[in-house]
Design a protein around this motif. Structure first.
Motif, PDB file in Angstrom:
ATOM      1  N   GLN A  25      82.577  37.848  62.034  1.00 31.68           N
ATOM      2  CA  GLN A  25      81.778  38.007  60.819  1.00 31.68           C
ATOM      3  C   GLN A  25      82.606  38.650  59.710  1.00 31.68           C
ATOM      4  OE1 GLN A  25      79.181  35.813  61.893  1.00 31.68           O
ATOM      5  NE2 GLN A  25      78.254  37.022  60.259  1.00 31.68           N
ATOM      6  N   GLY A  26      83.441  39.615  60.074  1.00 26.95           N
ATOM      7  CA  GLY A  26      84.293  40.262  59.090  1.00 26.95           C
ATOM      8  C   GLY A  26      85.298  39.304  58.488  1.00 26.95           C
ATOM      9  N   LEU A  27      85.868  38.446  59.314  1.00 25.17           N
ATOM     10  CA  LEU A  27      86.828  37.462  58.826  1.00 25.17           C
ATOM     11  C   LEU A  27      86.169  36.452  57.901  1.00 25.17           C
ATOM     12  CD1 LEU A  27      88.863  36.828  62.102  1.00 25.17           C
ATOM     13  CD2 LEU A  27      89.728  37.875  59.997  1.00 25.17           C
ATOM     14  N   ARG A  28      84.932  36.074  58.228  1.00 24.42           N
ATOM     15  CA  ARG A  28      84.206  35.113  57.396  1.00 24.42           C
ATOM     16  C   ARG A  28      83.561  35.772  56.176  1.00 24.42           C
ATOM     17  NH1 ARG A  28      82.618  30.184  59.737  1.00 24.42           N
ATOM     18  NH2 ARG A  28      80.625  30.279  58.621  1.00 24.42           N
ATOM     19  N   GLY A  29      83.469  37.103  56.206  1.00 23.56           N
ATOM     20  CA  GLY A  29      82.848  37.813  55.098  1.00 23.56           C
ATOM     21  C   GLY A  29      81.358  37.565  54.995  1.00 23.56           C
ATOM     22  N   GLU A  30      80.705  37.378  56.144  1.00 25.78           N
ATOM     23  CA  GLU A  30      79.286  37.047  56.168  1.00 25.78           C
ATOM     24  C   GLU A  30      78.450  38.185  56.753  1.00 25.78           C
ATOM     25  OE1 GLU A  30      79.514  32.174  56.641  1.00 25.78           O
ATOM     26  OE2 GLU A  30      78.681  33.400  58.235  1.00 25.78           O
ATOM     27  N   HIS A  31      77.574  38.745  55.944  1.00 22.29           N
ATOM     28  CA  HIS A  31      76.596  39.739  56.398  1.00 22.29           C
ATOM     29  C   HIS A  31      77.255  40.873  57.182  1.00 22.29           C
ATOM     30  CE1 HIS A  31      74.013  36.479  55.195  1.00 22.29           C
ATOM     31  NE2 HIS A  31      74.423  35.721  56.178  1.00 22.29           N
ATOM     32  N   VAL A  32      78.433  41.281  56.739  1.00 20.73           N
ATOM     33  CA  VAL A  32      79.200  42.302  57.471  1.00 20.73           C
ATOM     34  C   VAL A  32      78.432  43.621  57.528  1.00 20.73           C
ATOM     35  CG1 VAL A  32      81.363  43.586  57.587  1.00 20.73           C
ATOM     36  CG2 VAL A  32      81.356  41.208  56.797  1.00 20.73           C
ATOM     37  N   ALA A  33      77.887  44.035  56.400  1.00 24.75           N
ATOM     38  CA  ALA A  33      77.165  45.309  56.366  1.00 24.75           C
ATOM     39  C   ALA A  33      75.977  45.306  57.318  1.00 24.75           C
ATOM     40  CB  ALA A  33      76.691  45.610  54.937  1.00 24.75           C
ATOM     41  N   ALA A  34      75.241  44.194  57.356  1.00 26.45           N
ATOM     42  CA  ALA A  34      74.066  44.108  58.227  1.00 26.45           C
ATOM     43  C   ALA A  34      74.472  44.138  59.693  1.00 26.45           C
ATOM     44  CB  ALA A  34      73.285  42.835  57.927  1.00 26.45           C
ATOM     45  N   VAL A  35      75.521  43.394  60.036  1.00 26.02           N
ATOM     46  CA  VAL A  35      75.981  43.344  61.421  1.00 26.02           C
ATOM     47  C   VAL A  35      76.520  44.700  61.868  1.00 26.02           C
ATOM     48  CG1 VAL A  35      77.736  42.355  62.958  1.00 26.02           C
ATOM     49  CG2 VAL A  35      76.437  40.864  61.424  1.00 26.02           C
ATOM     50  N   VAL A  36      77.316  45.334  61.011  1.00 27.28           N
ATOM     51  CA  VAL A  36      77.859  46.663  61.332  1.00 27.28           C
ATOM     52  C   VAL A  36      76.722  47.665  61.503  1.00 27.28           C
ATOM     53  CG1 VAL A  36      79.174  48.611  60.405  1.00 27.28           C
ATOM     54  CG2 VAL A  36      80.111  46.299  60.281  1.00 27.28           C
ATOM     55  N   ALA A  37      75.739  47.597  60.624  1.00 24.72           N
ATOM     56  CA  ALA A  37      74.598  48.522  60.699  1.00 24.72           C
ATOM     57  C   ALA A  37      73.824  48.337  61.996  1.00 24.72           C
ATOM     58  CB  ALA A  37      73.675  48.312  59.500  1.00 24.72           C
ATOM     59  N   VAL A  38      73.604  47.084  62.400  1.00 25.18           N
ATOM     60  CA  VAL A  38      72.876  46.815  63.646  1.00 25.18           C
ATOM     61  C   VAL A  38      73.629  47.387  64.844  1.00 25.18           C
ATOM     62  CG1 VAL A  38      72.225  44.984  65.259  1.00 25.18           C
ATOM     63  CG2 VAL A  38      71.614  44.789  62.855  1.00 25.18           C
ATOM     64  N   CYS A  39      74.928  47.124  64.905  1.00 27.16           N
ATOM     65  CA  CYS A  39      75.727  47.609  66.028  1.00 27.16           C
ATOM     66  C   CYS A  39      75.786  49.134  66.051  1.00 27.16           C
ATOM     67  CB  CYS A  39      77.134  47.027  65.954  1.00 27.16           C
ATOM     68  SG  CYS A  39      77.220  45.239  66.186  1.00 27.16           S
ATOM     69  N   LEU A  40      75.957  49.735  64.878  1.00 28.81           N
ATOM     70  CA  LEU A  40      76.063  51.192  64.810  1.00 28.81           C
ATOM     71  C   LEU A  40      74.746  51.860  65.157  1.00 28.81           C
ATOM     72  CD1 LEU A  40      77.426  53.836  64.139  1.00 28.81           C
ATOM     73  CD2 LEU A  40      77.025  53.378  61.707  1.00 28.81           C
ATOM     74  N   LEU A  41      73.650  51.393  64.563  1.00 30.89           N
ATOM     75  CA  LEU A  41      72.350  52.000  64.846  1.00 30.89           C
ATOM     76  C   LEU A  41      71.962  51.814  66.307  1.00 30.89           C
ATOM     77  CD1 LEU A  41      70.353  51.029  61.619  1.00 30.89           C
ATOM     78  CD2 LEU A  41      71.238  53.280  62.259  1.00 30.89           C
ATOM     79  N   SER A  42      72.289  50.664  66.880  1.00 31.22           N
ATOM     80  CA  SER A  42      72.007  50.434  68.295  1.00 31.22           C
ATOM     81  C   SER A  42      72.761  51.429  69.162  1.00 31.22           C
ATOM     82  CB  SER A  42      72.394  48.998  68.687  1.00 31.22           C
ATOM     83  OG  SER A  42      71.594  48.052  68.013  1.00 31.22           O
ATOM     84  N   ASP A  43      74.037  51.648  68.818  1.00 30.77           N
ATOM     85  CA  ASP A  43      74.848  52.611  69.566  1.00 30.77           C
ATOM     86  C   ASP A  43      74.280  54.022  69.448  1.00 30.77           C
ATOM     87  OD1 ASP A  43      76.743  51.148  70.900  1.00 30.77           O
ATOM     88  OD2 ASP A  43      78.446  52.200  70.016  1.00 30.77           O
ATOM     89  N   VAL A  44      73.862  54.387  68.252  1.00 35.17           N
ATOM     90  CA  VAL A  44      73.299  55.732  68.051  1.00 35.17           C
ATOM     91  C   VAL A  44      72.049  55.919  68.901  1.00 35.17           C
ATOM     92  CG1 VAL A  44      72.161  57.249  66.384  1.00 35.17           C
ATOM     93  CG2 VAL A  44      74.256  56.047  65.742  1.00 35.17           C
TER      94      VAL A  44
END
Length: 209
Positions: A33-52
């Motif tokens: 997703q980062g390489l494609r530049g697609e919805h990076v903030a949303a994906v990072v937020a989902v992964c981070l909040l899930s981890d928290v």
């Protein structure tokens, strides 16, 4: 913050990084997703909040519940294996058929709901996340007594650093992936990782963990 709390937080940071910095389904998706530049903030937020959430559950003592519910772990194993199998086959198709890669690129941006749903599935349908983040990290946090939340905070910081760096730092590799061949190599690696994880989860579910 007292030296004792800093020590606990540093230990949590180190363990968190050691558990999360590995080639896995979730990291491969965030990278793509980062390489494609697609919805990076949303994906990072989902992964981070899930981890928290998972870290907080582990520090709060939910690890004991996970170890006492083998049937739930088995169901998650098979569900995760099925999802990773499909995702791995899609990546393999892109790697083996350049036309599939071009179609994927020409089809425009992935919808935000699809990206978020995929990130959620890759996180919550992975039994390893419960065993590593909830059980292992939670168990080790208990050895710090009243400082266990500082330990968990350090682990959460590790997740924030990793997912933010992986998602937003991937753009530095875009010149390399300007060539279709580079995308085919990446998708081939993703396919291998996904299919290997799918097989391991299926075996784990069949043997009861």
């Amino acid at each position: 913050m007292s030296p004792a709390l800093l020590t606990a937080a540093a230990a949590g940071l180190g363990l968190g990084l050691s558990l999360i910095v590995a080639i896995g389904a979730q990291n491969a998706f965030v990278l793509r997703q980062g390489l494609r530049g697609e919805h990076v903030a949303a994906v990072v937020a989902v992964c981070l909040l899930s981890d928290v959430v998972l870290i907080a559950a582990g520090v709060g003592g939910a690890g004991a519940l996970v170890t006492r519910a083998p049937d739930v772990v088995t169901v998650v194993c098979f569900a995760g294996a099925a999802f990773l199998l499909v995702y791995g086959l899609m990546a393999a198709r892109r790697a083996l058929r350049p036309s599939a890669l071009l179609t994927d690129a020409a089809g425009g941006r992935t919808r935000n709901t699809v990206a978020v749903t995929t990130a959620l599935a890759l996180t919550w349908l992975n039994p390893h996340v419960y065993l590593d983040t909830v059980v292992l990290l939670g168990s080790l946090s208990s050895t710090y007594g009243d400082r266990r939340w500082a330990f968990g905070g350090g682990a959460a910081v590790a997740s924030a650093l990793w997912f933010t760096g992986l998602g937003f730092g991937a753009r530095l590799l875009r010149p390399v992936f300007a060539r279709p061949a580079a995308w085919r190599v990446l998708d081939a690696l993703i396919a291998v990782v996904m299919l290997a994880l799918a097989a391991s989860l299926a075996v784990r579910g069949a043997t009861g963990g």
